[in-house]
Design an enzyme around this catalytic site. Structure first.
Site, PDB file in Angstrom:
ATOM      1  N   THR A  75       1.318  -1.686   4.712  1.00 17.19           N
ATOM      2  CA  THR A  75      -0.111  -1.436   4.926  1.00 17.19           C
ATOM      3  C   THR A  75      -0.316  -0.025   5.476  1.00 17.19           C
ATOM      4  OG1 THR A  75      -0.532  -3.780   5.298  1.00 17.19           O
ATOM      5  CG2 THR A  75      -2.160  -2.241   6.189  1.00 17.19           C
ATOM      6  N   SER A 199       8.322  -2.681   2.261  1.00 14.99           N
ATOM      7  CA  SER A 199       8.136  -3.393   3.532  1.00 14.99           C
ATOM      8  C   SER A 199       9.337  -4.291   3.803  1.00 14.99           C
ATOM      9  CB  SER A 199       6.859  -4.231   3.422  1.00 14.99           C
ATOM     10  OG  SER A 199       6.719  -5.046   4.557  1.00 14.99           O
ATOM     11  N   THR A 238       7.094   6.266  18.372  1.00 15.52           N
ATOM     12  CA  THR A 238       8.522   6.012  18.598  1.00 15.52           C
ATOM     13  C   THR A 238       9.085   5.200  17.445  1.00 15.52           C
ATOM     14  OG1 THR A 238       8.130   6.069  20.960  1.00 15.52           O
ATOM     15  CG2 THR A 238      10.195   5.041  20.235  1.00 15.52           C
ATOM     16  N   CYS A 326      -4.252 -13.065   2.807  1.00 21.39           N
ATOM     17  CA  CYS A 326      -5.633 -12.640   3.086  1.00 21.39           C
ATOM     18  C   CYS A 326      -6.632 -13.570   2.427  1.00 21.39           C
ATOM     19  CB  CYS A 326      -5.882 -11.226   2.573  1.00 21.39           C
ATOM     20  SG  CYS A 326      -4.442 -10.212   2.643  1.00 21.39           S
TER      21      CYS A 326
HETATM   22  N1  PMP Z   1       1.440  -4.634  -0.541  1.00 23.75           N
HETATM   23  C1  PMP Z   1       1.790  -5.798  -1.110  1.00 23.75           C
HETATM   24  C2  PMP Z   1       1.912  -5.869  -2.604  1.00 23.75           C
HETATM   25  C3  PMP Z   1       2.042  -6.915  -0.320  1.00 23.75           C
HETATM   26  O1  PMP Z   1       2.395  -8.059  -0.904  1.00 23.75           O
HETATM   27  C4  PMP Z   1       1.915  -6.808   1.077  1.00 23.75           C
HETATM   28  C5  PMP Z   1       2.160  -8.001   1.974  1.00 23.75           C
HETATM   29  N2  PMP Z   1       1.355  -9.101   1.680  1.00 23.75           N
HETATM   30  C6  PMP Z   1       1.548  -5.576   1.630  1.00 23.75           C
HETATM   31  C7  PMP Z   1       1.322  -4.511   0.783  1.00 23.75           C
HETATM   32  C8  PMP Z   1       1.430  -5.388   3.117  1.00 23.75           C
HETATM   33  O2  PMP Z   1       2.706  -5.310   3.700  1.00 23.75           O
HETATM   34  P1  PMP Z   1       2.967  -5.219   5.264  1.00 23.75           P
HETATM   35  O3  PMP Z   1       2.972  -6.616   5.762  1.00 23.75           O
HETATM   36  O4  PMP Z   1       4.296  -4.573   5.399  1.00 23.75           O
HETATM   37  O5  PMP Z   1       1.895  -4.388   5.862  1.00 23.75           O
END
Ligand code: PMP
Length: 393
Positions: A75, A199, A238, A326
């Protein structure tokens, strides 16, 4: 019930920590907890380990070590790229696919305002390269194209490599949110993208850690966060070295298994889908005709709302999802399925099933069997309901 007693099929939301990642993470918390920015000897050791992690990750992505910026996750990295590019090109426009994660779609709205073009998807869940080229031809002001590598809801793989070349030919940069791809499929071609985002927690690393790959030489001014000189002034704050070592250990384990287990994973999922088609002939597997992530099945069940399925399955020890986290929180039908032309009513019957690297063929068989049991239970509930008897939740 502990995670180990559950049959966990929600890895696209988050995956449990891999044992290799746990070991690396704990070892670093024990021995390398100093701040890598500190001039002390312990700080220098931590800094050396950080640079080692950077080189290993760069190797996986066919990039240079200086191209890698560690972040708190996808994100943050998606937001940083879209904000930076919007500022660089005040008169430019962005083209984003309609099925991007909200951290891309909402960042596009926020930073690019009325300079956003949407790249549609076909009913099979994939963008069309032809449509991409048409839009690039029609809108010469597009300076950034954003297309994910694999969709988090349907698992449909997107033609990101070809899209990167098209974007380049039209003078635009290419951003690829590869969050669901990295750690599951080879990242060797990712060097073709100007920006790649990943991620750790999606492939068995610790939560709250991820990365951005950019082209350092072309982006000297990049500063995703300011307020400190960390990450060569590109991401203040950090550095979480233990989490980064854990993420790299998880990635290495994933890379090792990729070749070894690919066939096993694919055939377990294929057997599951075959049984699903047989027992639920009117179920719809979204993106069925396309190449998809080996761990993902997005399926509209023939009847009953997805939350009812989800709750019943969990009582039987199987964890699945109704879509992206979400969409679940808001109880909104998925924007991904809507973009594929799927009716709300069908989306509301859809389950997202996403295995981890540790899921076995036995787990998949168990899930298929339990879906049949739950179907009978839900049918019986509905029948009782029709006769006016009050139901258990
Ligand atoms: N992009 C995609 C395609 C995801 O599936 C997700 C997690 N649902 C994210 C971004 C966000 O990832 P993070 O939890 O590392 O912020």
């Amino acid at each position: 019930m502990g995670a180990s007693e559950l049959h966990y099929f929600d890895a696209n939301a988050t995956a449990p920590l891999r044992p290799e990642a746990r070991a690396a993470w704990l070892a670093a918390e024990e021995n390398l907890w100093a701040n890598p920015a500190s001039p002390s000897a312990a700080g220098s050791r931590a800094a050396a380990e950080l640079e080692h992690c950077r080189s290993v990750l760069a190797g996986c992505l066919s990039a240079m070590p200086e191209d890698v910026v560690f972040t708190s996750g996808a994100t943050e990295a998606n937001n940083a790229v879209l904000a930076f590019e919007a500022e660089r090109h005040p008169a430019g426009a962005i083209l984003v696919s309609a099925i991007e994660h909200p951290s891309v779609l909402e960042a596009a709205q926020k930073f690019w305002k009325n300079r956003v073009h949407l790249l549609p998807v076909e009913s099979n869940g994939s963008v069309s390269l032809h449509a991409l080229e048409e839009i690039l031809r029609a809108h010469r002001d597009i300076s950034l194209v954003s297309l994910m590598a694999a969709n988090n809801e349907t698992g449909v793989l997107q033609p990101w490599c070809e899209a990167a070349a098209l974007a380049r030919n039209h003078g635009a940069r290419f951003h690829c949110d590869a969050t669901q791809w990295i750690g599951r499929l080879s990242a060797k071609e990712m060097g073709a993208c100007d920006y790649v985002v990943g991620s750790g927690h999606k492939f068995g690393g610790p939560k709250g850690t991820g990365f951005l790959k950019l082209r350092a030489k072309e982006n000297v001014a990049f500063a995703g966060q300011v307020g400190g000189g960390q990450e060569n002034h590109r991401r203040a704050g950090t550095v979480n070295l233990p989490a980064i070592t854990g993420m790299l250990a998880a990635l290495a384990a994933g890379e090792r298994e990729m070749e070894l287990l690919a066939e096993e994973h694919r055939s377990a999922r294929a057997a599951f889908e075959q049984r699903l088609r047989l027992r639920f002939p009117s179920a719809i597997i979204h993106g069925e005709g396309r190449e998809r992530l080996w761990n993902t099945v997005s399926v509209a069940m023939p009847r009953h709302g997805n939350l009812r399925w989800l709750k019943r399955l969990e009582r039987h020890g199987f964890v699945v999802s109704t879509g992206s986290a979400c969409a679940t929180a808001d109880n909104k039908p998925s924007h991904v399925l809507a973009a594929m032309g799927c009716a709300d009513e069908v989306a509301r019957r859809t389950l997202r099933i996403s295995a981890t690297s540790a899921t076995t063929a036995e787990d998949w068989r168990g899930l298929a069997q339990t879906l049949e049991v739950v179907a009978r239970e839900l049918d019986a509930d509905a029948e009782e309901n029709a006769t006016g008897v009050v139901l258990l939740p």
